[in-house]
Design a protein around this motif. Structure first.
Motif, PDB file in Angstrom:
ATOM      1  N   LEU A   1      -2.828  44.052 -24.025  1.00  0.00           N
ATOM      2  CA  LEU A   1      -2.643  42.222 -23.982  1.00  0.00           C
ATOM      3  C   LEU A   1      -1.602  41.956 -22.769  1.00  0.00           C
ATOM      4  N   CYS A   2      -0.615  42.507 -22.848  1.00  0.00           N
ATOM      5  CA  CYS A   2       0.277  41.490 -22.327  1.00  0.00           C
ATOM      6  C   CYS A   2       0.330  41.903 -20.160  1.00  0.00           C
ATOM      7  N   PHE A   3      -0.497  43.055 -20.160  1.00  0.00           N
ATOM      8  CA  PHE A   3      -0.081  43.495 -18.925  1.00  0.00           C
ATOM      9  C   PHE A   3      -0.671  42.508 -17.722  1.00  0.00           C
ATOM     10  N   PRO A   4      -1.698  41.872 -17.733  1.00  0.00           N
ATOM     11  CA  PRO A   4      -1.749  40.659 -16.537  1.00  0.00           C
ATOM     12  C   PRO A   4      -0.719  39.671 -16.343  1.00  0.00           C
ATOM     13  N   VAL A   5      -0.214  39.490 -17.854  1.00  0.00           N
ATOM     14  CA  VAL A   5       0.921  38.311 -17.701  1.00  0.00           C
ATOM     15  C   VAL A   5       2.509  38.657 -16.829  1.00  0.00           C
ATOM     16  N   HIS A   6       2.501  39.884 -17.126  1.00  0.00           N
ATOM     17  CA  HIS A   6       3.612  40.979 -17.382  1.00  0.00           C
ATOM     18  C   HIS A   6       3.645  41.190 -14.917  1.00  0.00           C
ATOM     19  N   GLN A   7       1.844  41.117 -14.783  1.00  0.00           N
ATOM     20  CA  GLN A   7       1.743  41.751 -13.314  1.00  0.00           C
ATOM     21  C   GLN A   7       1.914  39.849 -12.814  1.00  0.00           C
ATOM     22  N   TYR A   8       1.637  39.420 -13.325  1.00  0.00           N
ATOM     23  CA  TYR A   8       1.754  37.793 -12.853  1.00  0.00           C
ATOM     24  C   TYR A   8       2.968  37.705 -12.736  1.00  0.00           C
ATOM     25  N   ILE A   9       4.056  37.769 -13.236  1.00  0.00           N
ATOM     26  CA  ILE A   9       5.044  37.581 -12.923  1.00  0.00           C
ATOM     27  C   ILE A   9       6.189  38.929 -12.363  1.00  0.00           C
ATOM     28  N   GLU A  10       5.205  40.270 -12.058  1.00  0.00           N
ATOM     29  CA  GLU A  10       5.727  41.422 -11.058  1.00  0.00           C
ATOM     30  C   GLU A  10       5.492  40.038  -9.698  1.00  0.00           C
ATOM     31  N   ARG A  11       4.525  39.850  -9.762  1.00  0.00           N
ATOM     32  CA  ARG A  11       4.345  38.776  -8.429  1.00  0.00           C
ATOM     33  C   ARG A  11       4.460  37.956  -8.094  1.00  0.00           C
ATOM     34  N   LYS A  12       5.922  36.987  -8.670  1.00  0.00           N
ATOM     35  CA  LYS A  12       6.686  35.821  -8.779  1.00  0.00           C
ATOM     36  C   LYS A  12       8.029  36.664  -8.589  1.00  0.00           C
ATOM     37  N   ILE A  13       8.515  37.150  -9.842  1.00  0.00           N
ATOM     38  CA  ILE A  13      10.101  38.737  -8.848  1.00  0.00           C
ATOM     39  C   ILE A  13       9.786  39.967  -8.687  1.00  0.00           C
ATOM     40  N   PRO A  14       9.104  39.912  -7.361  1.00  0.00           N
ATOM     41  CA  PRO A  14       8.961  41.782  -6.666  1.00  0.00           C
ATOM     42  C   PRO A  14      10.711  42.096  -6.757  1.00  0.00           C
ATOM     43  N   GLY A  15      10.247  43.377  -7.380  1.00  0.00           N
ATOM     44  CA  GLY A  15      11.197  44.244  -7.050  1.00  0.00           C
ATOM     45  C   GLY A  15      12.648  45.190  -7.448  1.00  0.00           C
ATOM     46  N   LYS A  16      12.307  44.041  -9.189  1.00  0.00           N
ATOM     47  CA  LYS A  16      12.952  43.641 -10.124  1.00  0.00           C
ATOM     48  C   LYS A  16      12.283  45.147 -11.505  1.00  0.00           C
TER      49      LYS A  16
END
Length: 361
Positions: A45-60
């Motif tokens: 359920l949270c993975f789409p939100v997690h992907q959005y945050i990952e795009r904003k903060i790449p490499g961490k």
């Protein structure tokens, strides 16, 4: 020949040893299987939100997974704690008011109502059991009210006393969720490598597991929340504790066949017997039209991704899952049924020629 036999023997020994090790590993994690499954479902359920945050903060990846878990805590835990406290308080107040009403003669007056007397006379005529009197009903209601209040207090006390276990379970779920989010790609790739099926078959199984787990949670829990909110609003309008009984209605929605009617029908009867027949009529219409339509329309709509499962199979998977696993069965049941359907579909494709030959023989 001997070499081939030795190779096959090693394979069988390895598979048997692997199955035993997997079973032993399951026994180790069995006490925490609820937290593991919940973390798995929440990761979907949270993975789409997690992907959005990952795009904003790449490499961490560690920071991104931590922020996703923190967001989940803020969104779910804080409101749920406040609502739970309010529910317990409202339930205790309602229980005290009910007990006061019973002990001051309100129930006796209600039993003297003409409709109640006629109903009791009719029941006593057709019932093979002993005669039912108004006094016995009042006594039972008083005992139930007193016992319900004690159970509610005991439940809240037990919950507070078991706060260490609750915190441990929640932290364990967050810990597992952190790694499921952070290492999502690695886990999926490992499953593809380990499962001895073709890539298309693996994709079908994993995709179905994700779809059904997501739809089961959304379909069951969002339907329960929607019915609880709708029912709580009507309960509050007629002058009863809306938050408490709305929550009870949300839990009742998981009960097969009966569902929310377990709450709003007795409320309608109570309003009718106390003379508030307009409010009783309003609550009955609201329960059938609004609350009932939510279950009939919203649940199948939200669970339509379940492998093309018919409404009958969804119903059977839900009641069977609840019966076998408890409340978490609303997730287990549909997943088991859906994966079984996918495996049958893969079986028919894999053995198509053999099945066609057997059908002709």
């Amino acid at each position: 020949m001997a070499t081939k036999f030795q190779t096959e023997s090693r394979h069988y020994v390895l598979i048997i040893a692997l199955l035993l090790a997997l079973y032993a590993s399951y026994l180790l994690v069995a006490p925490y299987i609820g937290a593991i499954v919940l973390a798995f479902v929440l990761s979907l359920l949270c993975f789409p939100v997690h992907q959005y945050i990952e795009r904003k903060i790449p490499g961490k990846p560690n920071l991104v997974a931590s922020l996703s878990c923190l967001l989940l805590v803020v969104v779910i835990l804080v409101p749920a704690s406040l609502v739970f406290i309010a529910i317990v308080q409202q339930g205790i107040v309602f229980t005290k008011q009910s007990y006061h009403w019973l002990s001051t003669g309100g129930a006796e007056q209600l039993m003297q109502h003409g409709a109640v007397q006629r109903t009791l006379d009719y029941v006593n005529q057709i019932s093979p059991a002993g005669e039912i009197s108004g006094e016995s009903i009042v006594k039972q209601l008083t005992e139930f009210s007193s016992g319900f209040g004690k159970e509610l207090l005991n439940f809240s006390t037990q919950l507070v006393g078991d706060i260490t276990g609750l915190i441990f379970g929640f932290v364990l779920m967050l810990f597992i969720l952190f790694f499921l989010l952070r290492d999502h790609e690695k886990i999926v790739n490992s499953l593809h490598w380990i499962i001895p099926l073709s890539r298309s078959q693996e994709e079908a199984l994993l995709s179905e597991a994700k779809t059904v787990a997501r739809s089961a949670v959304i379909g069951s829990f969002l339907t329960a929340i929607a019915q609880g909110i709708a029912g709580g609003i009507a309960i509050a309008i007629v002058g009863l504790p809306g938050l408490f009984w709305g929550t009870m209605m949300a839990f009742a929605s998981f009960i097969p066949a009966v569902g929310t009617a377990l709450i709003w029908i007795p409320a309608c009867v109570y309003l009718l017997l106390t003379g508030d027949w307009p409010w009783a009529l309003f609550l009955a219409i609201w329960g059938v039209v609004v609350v009932g339509s939510i279950d009939n329309v919203l649940r199948p709509l939200l669970m339509q991704g379940s492998s093309g499962m018919s409404t009958l199979l969804i119903f059977l998977s839900l009641i069977g899952g609840i019966q076998l696993f408890g409340l978490i069965g609303v997730i287990y049941g549909p997943i088991i049924f859906a994966l079984t359907i996918v495996l049958i579909r893969l079986y028919t494709i894999e053995f198509k020629d053999f099945l066609a030959q057997q059908d002709k023989s």
